[in-house]
Design a protein around this motif. Structure first.
Motif, PDB file in Angstrom:
ATOM      1  N   ILE A 127      52.502  10.613  31.340  1.00 35.51           N
ATOM      2  CA  ILE A 127      53.809   9.952  31.433  1.00 35.51           C
ATOM      3  C   ILE A 127      54.775  10.800  32.258  1.00 35.51           C
ATOM      4  O   ILE A 127      55.470  10.304  33.134  1.00 35.51           O
ATOM      5  CB  ILE A 127      54.402   9.698  30.029  1.00 35.51           C
ATOM      6  N   PHE A 128      54.810  12.102  31.961  1.00 29.81           N
ATOM      7  CA  PHE A 128      55.812  12.962  32.594  1.00 29.81           C
ATOM      8  C   PHE A 128      55.242  13.791  33.740  1.00 29.81           C
ATOM      9  O   PHE A 128      55.792  14.833  34.106  1.00 29.81           O
ATOM     10  CB  PHE A 128      56.459  13.867  31.543  1.00 29.81           C
TER      11      PHE A 128
ATOM     12  N   LYS B 203      55.106  13.465  37.020  1.00 30.47           N
ATOM     13  CA  LYS B 203      55.958  13.750  38.183  1.00 30.47           C
ATOM     14  C   LYS B 203      57.185  14.573  37.806  1.00 30.47           C
ATOM     15  O   LYS B 203      57.604  15.439  38.562  1.00 30.47           O
ATOM     16  CB  LYS B 203      56.375  12.445  38.858  1.00 30.47           C
ATOM     17  N   ASP B 204      57.742  14.285  36.646  1.00 28.35           N
ATOM     18  CA  ASP B 204      58.894  15.068  36.209  1.00 28.35           C
ATOM     19  C   ASP B 204      58.516  16.526  35.997  1.00 28.35           C
ATOM     20  O   ASP B 204      59.273  17.434  36.349  1.00 28.35           O
ATOM     21  CB  ASP B 204      59.469  14.489  34.908  1.00 28.35           C
TER      22      ASP B 204
ATOM     23  N   MET C 246      56.096  18.080  37.474  1.00 28.68           N
ATOM     24  CA  MET C 246      55.869  18.663  38.799  1.00 28.68           C
ATOM     25  C   MET C 246      57.217  19.083  39.398  1.00 28.68           C
ATOM     26  O   MET C 246      57.360  20.196  39.909  1.00 28.68           O
ATOM     27  CB  MET C 246      55.183  17.649  39.711  1.00 28.68           C
TER      28      MET C 246
ATOM     29  N   PHE D 226      53.985  25.778  47.142  1.00 27.04           N
ATOM     30  CA  PHE D 226      53.752  24.695  46.184  1.00 27.04           C
ATOM     31  C   PHE D 226      52.982  23.568  46.890  1.00 27.04           C
ATOM     32  O   PHE D 226      53.338  23.181  48.003  1.00 27.04           O
ATOM     33  CB  PHE D 226      55.088  24.169  45.671  1.00 27.04           C
TER      34      PHE D 226
ATOM     35  N   ILE E  88      52.639  20.503  47.930  1.00 30.33           N
ATOM     36  CA  ILE E  88      53.432  19.286  47.975  1.00 30.33           C
ATOM     37  C   ILE E  88      53.789  19.002  49.437  1.00 30.33           C
ATOM     38  O   ILE E  88      53.977  19.933  50.218  1.00 30.33           O
ATOM     39  CB  ILE E  88      54.679  19.494  47.084  1.00 30.33           C
TER      40      ILE E  88
ATOM     41  N   MET F 282      61.531  13.157  45.858  1.00 26.19           N
ATOM     42  CA  MET F 282      62.174  13.727  44.668  1.00 26.19           C
ATOM     43  C   MET F 282      63.683  13.451  44.658  1.00 26.19           C
ATOM     44  O   MET F 282      64.306  13.461  43.605  1.00 26.19           O
ATOM     45  CB  MET F 282      61.921  15.239  44.598  1.00 26.19           C
TER      46      MET F 282
ATOM     47  N   TYR G  15      64.116  10.426  42.466  1.00 23.50           N
ATOM     48  CA  TYR G  15      63.658  10.432  41.068  1.00 23.50           C
ATOM     49  C   TYR G  15      64.732  10.009  40.075  1.00 23.50           C
ATOM     50  O   TYR G  15      64.462   9.260  39.147  1.00 23.50           O
ATOM     51  CB  TYR G  15      63.162  11.837  40.665  1.00 23.50           C
TER      52      TYR G  15
ATOM     53  N   ILE H 287      60.903   5.805  34.345  1.00 22.58           N
ATOM     54  CA  ILE H 287      60.418   7.045  33.723  1.00 22.58           C
ATOM     55  C   ILE H 287      59.138   7.584  34.378  1.00 22.58           C
ATOM     56  O   ILE H 287      58.898   8.784  34.424  1.00 22.58           O
ATOM     57  CB  ILE H 287      60.213   6.849  32.199  1.00 22.58           C
ATOM     58  N   PHE H 288      58.312   6.692  34.937  1.00 23.39           N
ATOM     59  CA  PHE H 288      57.083   7.144  35.595  1.00 23.39           C
ATOM     60  C   PHE H 288      57.346   7.563  37.046  1.00 23.39           C
ATOM     61  O   PHE H 288      56.449   7.993  37.747  1.00 23.39           O
ATOM     62  CB  PHE H 288      56.022   6.039  35.581  1.00 23.39           C
ATOM     63  N   ARG H 289      58.596   7.378  37.494  1.00 22.06           N
ATOM     64  CA  ARG H 289      58.987   7.701  38.876  1.00 22.06           C
ATOM     65  C   ARG H 289      58.112   6.942  39.878  1.00 22.06           C
ATOM     66  O   ARG H 289      57.558   7.530  40.809  1.00 22.06           O
ATOM     67  CB  ARG H 289      58.922   9.206  39.150  1.00 22.06           C
TER      68      ARG H 289
END
Lengths: 290, 254
Positions: free
Chosen positions: A159-160, A162-163, A165, B96, B98, B106, B109, B114-116
């Motif tokens: 669930i989290f 991406k957050d 990350m 990192f 990415i 980002m 975001y 919530i799952f972005r």
């Protein structure tokens, strides 16, 4: 000849599967490895290796107390795991002692408390299995707990994803755009404690930190994409577990040590031959590789 | 008594203090900025520049004083994505795993679910932002493979994608190439015309004269604040840098 060697390899893999305890060990260890491998990406990028070591050692008294009181061992481990981190934070803030010293001081203190408790509390706790793991002797109630905790951690991390990350990469930006960094910090710590709890059954308290950092470190050498890193980390963790258990079965070796050693060898392989970041940059050998 | 309309100010920091475990990092600092203003934040290392940024973004709590962002609290500014922070190159982990695209995404975001999960509008915002900083060809490049200037532009694109009205930039010109410097200065003019408010910290005195309408000189507290032409004097600079003469600061090394 060819048929013969094929049969040998075949029986190398299938023979152990005829034992119930081996099937259970292989399944459980793979699950545990997957969970720890998933988390491993975050811990290595966040630089929480020492924190992982601290939490995993600190769960020891929790496990002992929980066993003695007849509670689920995961509950005790979780309380002491998170408690140790809170204590580290508190001492760091209230004293002039440097953080790595505080971490070392707190987790050895907790670990020592665990060892003393084992010797004092009369119960059927097997110190050896706590310290070195016992994937081959895992009980049915432990299986249920392990599955439950593993699913919980995987769901939370998914669930989290991406957050977390973002939290590892740039917590300041996360905070600036209104993402709850405090929550993510404790979420990661909670997952760390839970993963340490399930991981210690496979390889024991002393080596569980390897489950939490080695797969991530291996994956970090092999890719520049976060999602790929997670996948590689999980796969290398599972493969190591399977190799470790098979090897320990056939050559009568300590299982936990074998699993971790398999992880270390995979890391060394990546360290030497990773396409971009290995010492011998295999990439140069393959023209057109991208 | 004259009443002030706080809505007019993008940033309104009044007598703010920040301390870390009893150590004072910043005290009695004031700053008021309107839309379209570019303000330079100048001070020594440890003078409280980063602390000032951290207070405005809510990354640290202020122990005294008041901060209003568009007349509202820092908390609601966070919720509204009002402030974008562009970090120093040294402030981020360049290894990192990415890509440029991921970093810029980002910026979105805060307004996603919530799952972005990116929506069509998020994808478009990211595309546009990357184009504005001239990194379209590098969208999928890992940030570890970028030059310092390209990395700086990546984070600038993140701020653009965020659609923030206030940009806080920590040393935007340090360690960047000529091309990036030119692009950043062009963007500053665009941002100004769009009515955005920019607060940037810098060591480079020349950039202050070139870009900043206002300058805030700090050394744990505000040494001087006002129009660059009036405030940015050798005397004030000397005071800010603890008695070191500006000749030294304007020397070939700065």
């Amino acid at each position: 000849m060819e048929l013969c060697s094929f049969l040998t390899l075949d029986s190398f893999i299938t023979d152990p599967l005829t034992h119930d305890f081996m099937r259970k060990a292989l399944l459980m260890s793979s699950l545990v490895a997957a969970v720890c491998g998933f988390l491993s990406s975050y811990l290595t990028l966040k630089g929480w290796a020492l924190m992982g070591d601290a939490v995993s050692h600190s769960v020891m008294p929790g496990v002992v107390v929980a066993y003695a009181l007849g509670l689920p061992f995961s509950l005790g481990a979780f309380i002491f795991g998170v408690g140790s981190v809170a204590l580290i934070g508190f001492i760091k803030q209230k004293s002039r002692v440097k953080e790595d010293t505080v971490i070392g001081l707190v987790f050895t203190g907790f670990f020592a408390l665990g060892i003393v408790l084992v010797s004092k509390i009369k119960s059927n706790i097997d110190l050896h299995s706590i310290l070195f793991g016992s994937p081959l002797g895992i009980s049915l109630s432990d299986v249920k707990q392990t599955i439950f905790i593993s699913l919980l951690v995987v769901i939370l991390l998914s669930i989290f994803r991406k957050d977390l990350m973002l939290y590892c990469f740039d917590p300041r930006h996360a905070k600036t755009v209104g993402i709850n960094v405090f929550f993510l910090h404790y979420l990661l710590l909670t997952c760390l404690s839970l993963a340490a709890v399930v991981g210690l059954q496979s390889v024991g308290i002393i080596l569980v930190v390897a489950m939490l950092i080695t797969p991530g470190a291996t994956a970090y050498l092999l890719t520049d994409k976060f999602d790929n890193m997670t996948v590689i980390s999980v796969l290398s963790a599972i493969i190591s577990s399977l190799i470790g258990i098979y090897v320990s079965f056939w050559f009568d070796l300590e299982t936990g040590g074998s699993i971790v050693l398999a992880q270390t060898f995979i890391f060394l392989f990546a360290f030497l031959f990773a396409p971009r970041y290995g010492i011998f940059k295999l990439k140069k050998l393959f023209a057109g590789y991208k | 008594m004259e009443s002030i309309n706080y809505q007019n100010f993008r940033i309104d920091a009044e007598n703010i203090c920040v301390d870390y475990n009893g150590k004072v990092a910043l005290y009695d600092a004031n700053l008021r900025l309107k839309p379209g203003q570019i303000c330079g934040l100048v001070g020594m290392n440890g003078a409280g520049k980063t602390t000032f940024f951290n207070a405005l973004t809510g990354f640290v709590n202020i122990s005294k004083g008041k901060i209003r962002i568009n007349g509202e609290s820092v908390r609601s500014a966070q919720k509204d994505q009002t402030i974008a922070y562009v970090p120093q190159n040294e402030g981020i982990d360049s290894q990192f795993p990415i890509s440029v695209w991921d970093v810029v995404m980002m910026g979105r975001y805060g307004s996603m679910n919530i799952f972005r999960t990116p929506r069509e509008s998020d994808v478009q915002a990211v595309k546009d932002a990357i184009k504005r900083v001239d990194l379209t060809d590098h969208s999928s490049t890992p940030i570890g493979n970028l030059s310092g200037g390209q990395r700086k532009r990546t984070f600038l694109a993140r701020a653009i994608a965020q659609r923030a009205s206030i940009f806080l930039l920590d040393e935007p010109f340090s360690g960047v190439d000529i091309r990036t410097e030119k692009l950043i200065s062009e963007l500053f003019i665009q941002f100004k015309n769009e009515g955005k408010t920019i607060l940037l910290s810098t060591h480079d005195m020349i950039h202050v004269r070139e870009f900043c309408d206002l300058v805030l000189l700090i050394n744990k507290t505000v040494v001087a604040y006002g129009e660059t032409s009036e405030v940015f004097t050798p005397e004030n600079i000397t005071t800010t840098f603890g008695g070191i003469s500006p000749d030294f600061l304007f020397g070939p090394e700065s």
